[in-house]
Design an enzyme around this catalytic site. Structure first.
Site, short mmCIF file in Angstrom:
data_model
loop_
_atom_site.label_atom_id
_atom_site.label_comp_id
_atom_site.label_asym_id
_atom_site.label_seq_id
_atom_site.Cartn_x
_atom_site.Cartn_y
_atom_site.Cartn_z
N SER A 3 0.82 -1.20 0.00
CA SER A 3 0.00 0.00 0.00
C SER A 3 0.87 1.26 0.00
O SER A 3 1.73 1.42 -0.87
CB SER A 3 -0.96 -0.05 1.20
OG SER A 3 -2.02 0.85 1.06
N ASP A 58 -6.02 -4.07 -1.75
CA ASP A 58 -4.92 -3.63 -0.90
C ASP A 58 -4.21 -4.80 -0.23
O ASP A 58 -4.84 -5.69 0.35
CB ASP A 58 -5.46 -2.68 0.17
CG ASP A 58 -4.37 -1.88 0.86
OD1 ASP A 58 -3.53 -2.49 1.55
OD2 ASP A 58 -4.35 -0.65 0.70
#
Length: 611
Positions: A356, A470
Site C-alpha cells: 500500500s 490492498d
C-alpha cells in the site's frame, strides 16, 4: 586428479605428506596416528566424480562411508511434491554415508550429487570394521560427528552453506573480456571479503589446486570465455551460483544454458547481469518480457554507476540490505523520515518491498528518487490534492479510482518493475484465490494501484480475471516475502500500523438515523471511510507477529496523534518517523554487516560505522 596420480595401493606406496595432512583435518580421523592413516589408505578406494553427477549407491557404494577430499557434495531429498530439493552441503574435509554404514541398509532416502568436480575416498563396511578394530578412536570420533549433527538438526541449523564460487558466463559475442568479475572482486575487497577471479588460463589445473585456491578465498569468480567452451563447462561444474552476462540492448539466446537437472536445483536458476552501455537508464528491450522462468533474478549494471556493482557485490557477500515498508495511509509518510535517518547512518538499500503506502514510498526509493524529490511528489499527490474525491455510485467502491491511477502514472510513468534500478516488489491481496499476490514484473503504476486498492474505497484491479485489492488485507508488512527471496543480509522492517486508533464513543452510533449522525458531526465516531481504511491495513495480528519475527531490525514510529486520514500532518509524520528511527539507531546500532562472507547479519553499533 591430483591425488590419483600419486596414489598406488600396496605396501611399497609412499603417501604424500600433503595427503596425510588433509586426512588429519577430518573430524572422523582426529587424533589418529600416521600409521592408522596409512592403513586407511591401504583399505580405501579413490575415485573422482564430475560436477553435476550423481553418486550411485549400488554395488561397492551401497553401505560405504565417503570422505570428501576435494570438491563438494550436495544432499538431495524428495519433498511433498515429489521434487528433489537440496538440503545440505558436504564440503571437503567432511564425511557422508555414516548412517548407511552403521545400519548396513540399502534403502537410501537421499541422493548425493557432486556440486563441483570432487575427489572421494570410499571406505567399505569391511574396511571400516578393520580400521576401528585396530584404532577404536575412529568409532568415538564417528559418534561425536553424529551427535553434533543431531544437535544441529534439533536447533534448526541447516547444513547448507553460503555460495562461495560464482561462474560468470557471457551470453553474447564480445563479452568474454568484460571486466565485471574483476570489478565485483574489487568491490568485495572494499568490504573486507577476500575475492579472486579465475579465467581460462587455469583450465589445466587439478581439482586439488582449485580446492586449495577456493579455501584461500572467501569468494571465487570463475570467468567463462564462451557459452559452450570446455573452460566454461568447468566453470559451471565448480560454481555454487551462476551469473549470465548480457547486454541489455541485444537479443538474448533462446536457450542460455543447458544445465544438469541436479546442478540447476543445487545452484538455483542463474541470475542475469544486464549491462547498459549508455548508462542512461535501465529500460529493457521487448524481448526480455519473454524470459520468464529462465532466471532467478536480474541486476542492472549501468555504465558509470559504480553503486550497481557494489550492490551486486553485497548480494554475493550476503550483506544486501532489504527494506520492507508497511501500509498505513497518511501514517506512511513516516517512512520518509525513517529512510532519511537510515541514510544519514550510512545504510545502503539494496532491495525494496512494501504494501500500500509503503509500496509507493519503496517504489520511489527503488527509482532512486532523492528524499527531496520524494517529499515533493508525495506532498503534491496527497496533501495539495486529494486523489480520493472522484466519488461515484458505490456499486463497486465509493470512488472511481481514475484519479489515483492518473497520479500513479504521472509520477511513475510506464516503467516496468523489472526495469527499475533496484530490485523491488509490491504486495496486493487476491480476493479470487484468498492469497497474497506478489508483483515483481509488469507496469509499476498498476502494481501500486492494486496494492493501494482499499476494499470498498477503491475498485479492485483485475489481473487475468482475478480481483486484487490492498495488500494490507492479508499482509501489511511483507517481511516474509523479502526473506523468501533468499536475501541473507539484514532486513529492516518499518511498521507504521500503530496501536488501535479506531474507537467509537457511542456504542449504538451505527444504529442511529443518518441525519442525526450528520447533525452531530459523527462526534468522534469513525466514518465508513475510516472503517474501510482500517480494515484494509490492519491485516491479521497472528500474521503480523510471524513476519515481525523474521526481520533483523524493526522500527515502529508510534505517532499517537496521526491517524490514517491525517494527510495534512505530512511534515509531522516525517519528523516522527525520523525521530523514532534515530532513537532506534542509537539504542540498537545500525543494521550493517562487517563480518566475513559467511557471517550472519547483525546490527553494528553506531560508533563502529565507517565513514
Amino acid at each position: 586428479m591430483a591425488f590419483l596420480s600419486s596414489f598406488h595401493a600396496g605396501a611399497q606406496t609412499v603417501y604424500p605428506q600433503e595427503l596425510l595432512e588433509r586426512l588429519r583435518a577430518f573430524a572422523l580421523l582426529d587424533n589418529v596416528s600416521d600409521a592408522a592413516l596409512r592403513n586407511l589408505l591401504a583399505e580405501a578406494n579413490w575415485f573422482a566424480l564430475p560436477g553435476g553427477q550423481i553418486l550411485e549407491r549400488g554395488g561397492d557404494n551401497n553401505a560405504a562411508l565417503f570422505l570428501v577430499v576435494t570438491g563438494s557434495l550436495g544432499v538431495f531429498v524428495e519433498d511433498q511434491q515429489g521434487q528433489r530439493q537440496l538440503v545440505a552441503h558436504v564440503p571437503a574435509g567432511e564425511t557422508v554415508g555414516e548412517m548407511s554404514l552403521i545400519a548396513g541398509s540399502s534403502n537410501h532416502s537421499a541422493q548425493l550429487v557432486a556440486l563441483r568436480d570432487t575427489e572421494l575416498l570410499r571406505i567399505s563396511p569391511g574396511g571400516y570394521e578393520a580400521l576401528i578394530a585396530r584404532h577404536p578412536r575412529v568409532m568415538v570420533n564417528l559418534m561425536r560427528i553424529l551427535v553434533k549433527r543431531l544437535k544441529d538438526a534439533n536447533r534448526g541449523r541447516s547444513g547448507k552453506s553460503r555460495p562461495k564460487t560464482f561462474a560468470i558466463v557471457p551470453l553474447q559475442e564480445g563479452l568474454s573480456e568484460a571486466p565485471i568479475a574483476h570489478r565485483l572482486a574489487t568491490a568485495l575487497a572494499g568490504i573486507g571479503v577476500r575475492a579472486a577471479v579465475l579465467d581460462a588460463t587455469a583450465a589445466d589445473q587439478t581439482a586439488e589446486w582449485f580446492n586449495g585456491f577456493e579455501q584461500a578465498h572467501d569468494i571465487v569468480f570463475y570467468r567463462g570465455d564462451a557459452p559452450d567452451s570446455p573452460w566454461t563447462h568447468l566453470c559451471l561444474r565448480q560454481a555454487d551460483r551462476i551469473f549470465l552476462l548480457a547486454r541489455a540492448n541485444q537479443p538474448l539466446p533462446l536457450a542460455p544454458l543447458d544445465l544438469p537437472a541436479f546442478k540447476e536445483r543445487a545452484s538455483g536458476l542463474p541470475d542475469l547481469l544486464l549491462l547498459h552501455p549508455d548508462g542512461a537508464s535501465a529500460v529493457l528491450p521487448e524481448h526480455f518480457s519473454t524470459r520468464g522462468g529462465l532466471f532467478q533474478a536480474h541486476h542492472h549494471l549501468r555504465a558509470g554507476h559504480q553503486n550497481d556493482v557494489a550492490r551486486v557485490a553485497r548480494f554475493i557477500a550476503g550483506r544486501a540490505v532489504g527494506l520492507v515498508l508497511a501500509g498505513g495511509g497518511a501514517r506512511g509518510f513516516a517512512h520518509i523520515g525513517v529512510i532519511k535517518a537510515l541514510k544519514e547512518a550510512g545504510v545502503q538499500f539494496d532491495q525494496l518491498g512494501g504494501t500500500s503506502m509503503g509500496a509507493i514510498i519503496a517504489a520511489g526509493l527503488a527509482q532512486e528518487w532523492s528524499l527531496e524529490e520524494m517529499k515533493e511528489r508525495m506532498r503534491a499527490v496527497f496533501v495539495e490534492a486529494n486523489p480520493l474525491n472522484d466519488f461515484t455510485i458505490p456499486l463497486i467502491a465509493i470512488v472511481r479510482g481514475r484519479k489515483v491511477s492518473q497520479r500513479l502514472r504521472e509520477h511513475f510513468g510506464e516503467i516496468c518493475i523489472e526495469e527499475m534500478p533496484l530490485p523491488f516488489f509490491a504486495v496486493s491481496s487476491d480476493l479470487t484465490t484468498g492469497r497474497i499476490h506478489i508483483h515483481r514484473d509488469g507496469h509499476l503504476w498498476r502494481a501500486l494501484r492494486a496494492s493501494v486498492a482499499l476494499p470498498g474505497i477503491l475498485p479492485p484491479v483485475t489481473h487475468h480475471g482475478h480481483l486484487l485489492v490492498d495488500g494490507g488485507v492479508m499482509n501489511n508488512l511483507p517481511v516474509d516475502v523479502m526473506r523468501e527471496q533468499g536475501n541473507a543480509g539484514p532486513i529492516i522492517a518499518v511498521d507504521i500500523t500503530g496501536a488501535v486508533d479506531l474507537q467509537a464513543q457511542d456504542e449504538r452510533y451505527g444504529e442511529r438515523p443518518w441525519w442525526r449522525l450528520a447533525w452531530q458531526g459523527m462526534r468522534g465516531n469513525p466514518s465508513i471511510i475510516s472503517i474501510l481504511m482500517r480494515s484494509g491495513t490492519v491485516g491479521s495480528e497472528a500474521q503480523r507477529r510471524v513476519v515481525r519475527e523474521q526481520c533483523d531490525y524493526l522500527i515502529e514510529p508510534p505517532m499517537p496523534t496521526i491517524n490514517l486520514r491525517d494527510w495534512k500532518k505530512f511534515d509531522q509524520a516525517i519528523q516522527e518517523g525520523y525521530d523514532a528511527a534515530r532513537a532506534c539507531i542509537e539504542k540498537n546500532g545500525v543494521p550493517l554487516t562487517h563480518l566475513g562472507a559467511d557471517g550472519p547479519a547483525v546490527p553494528v553499533p553506531h560508533t563502529m560505522l565507517a565513514t
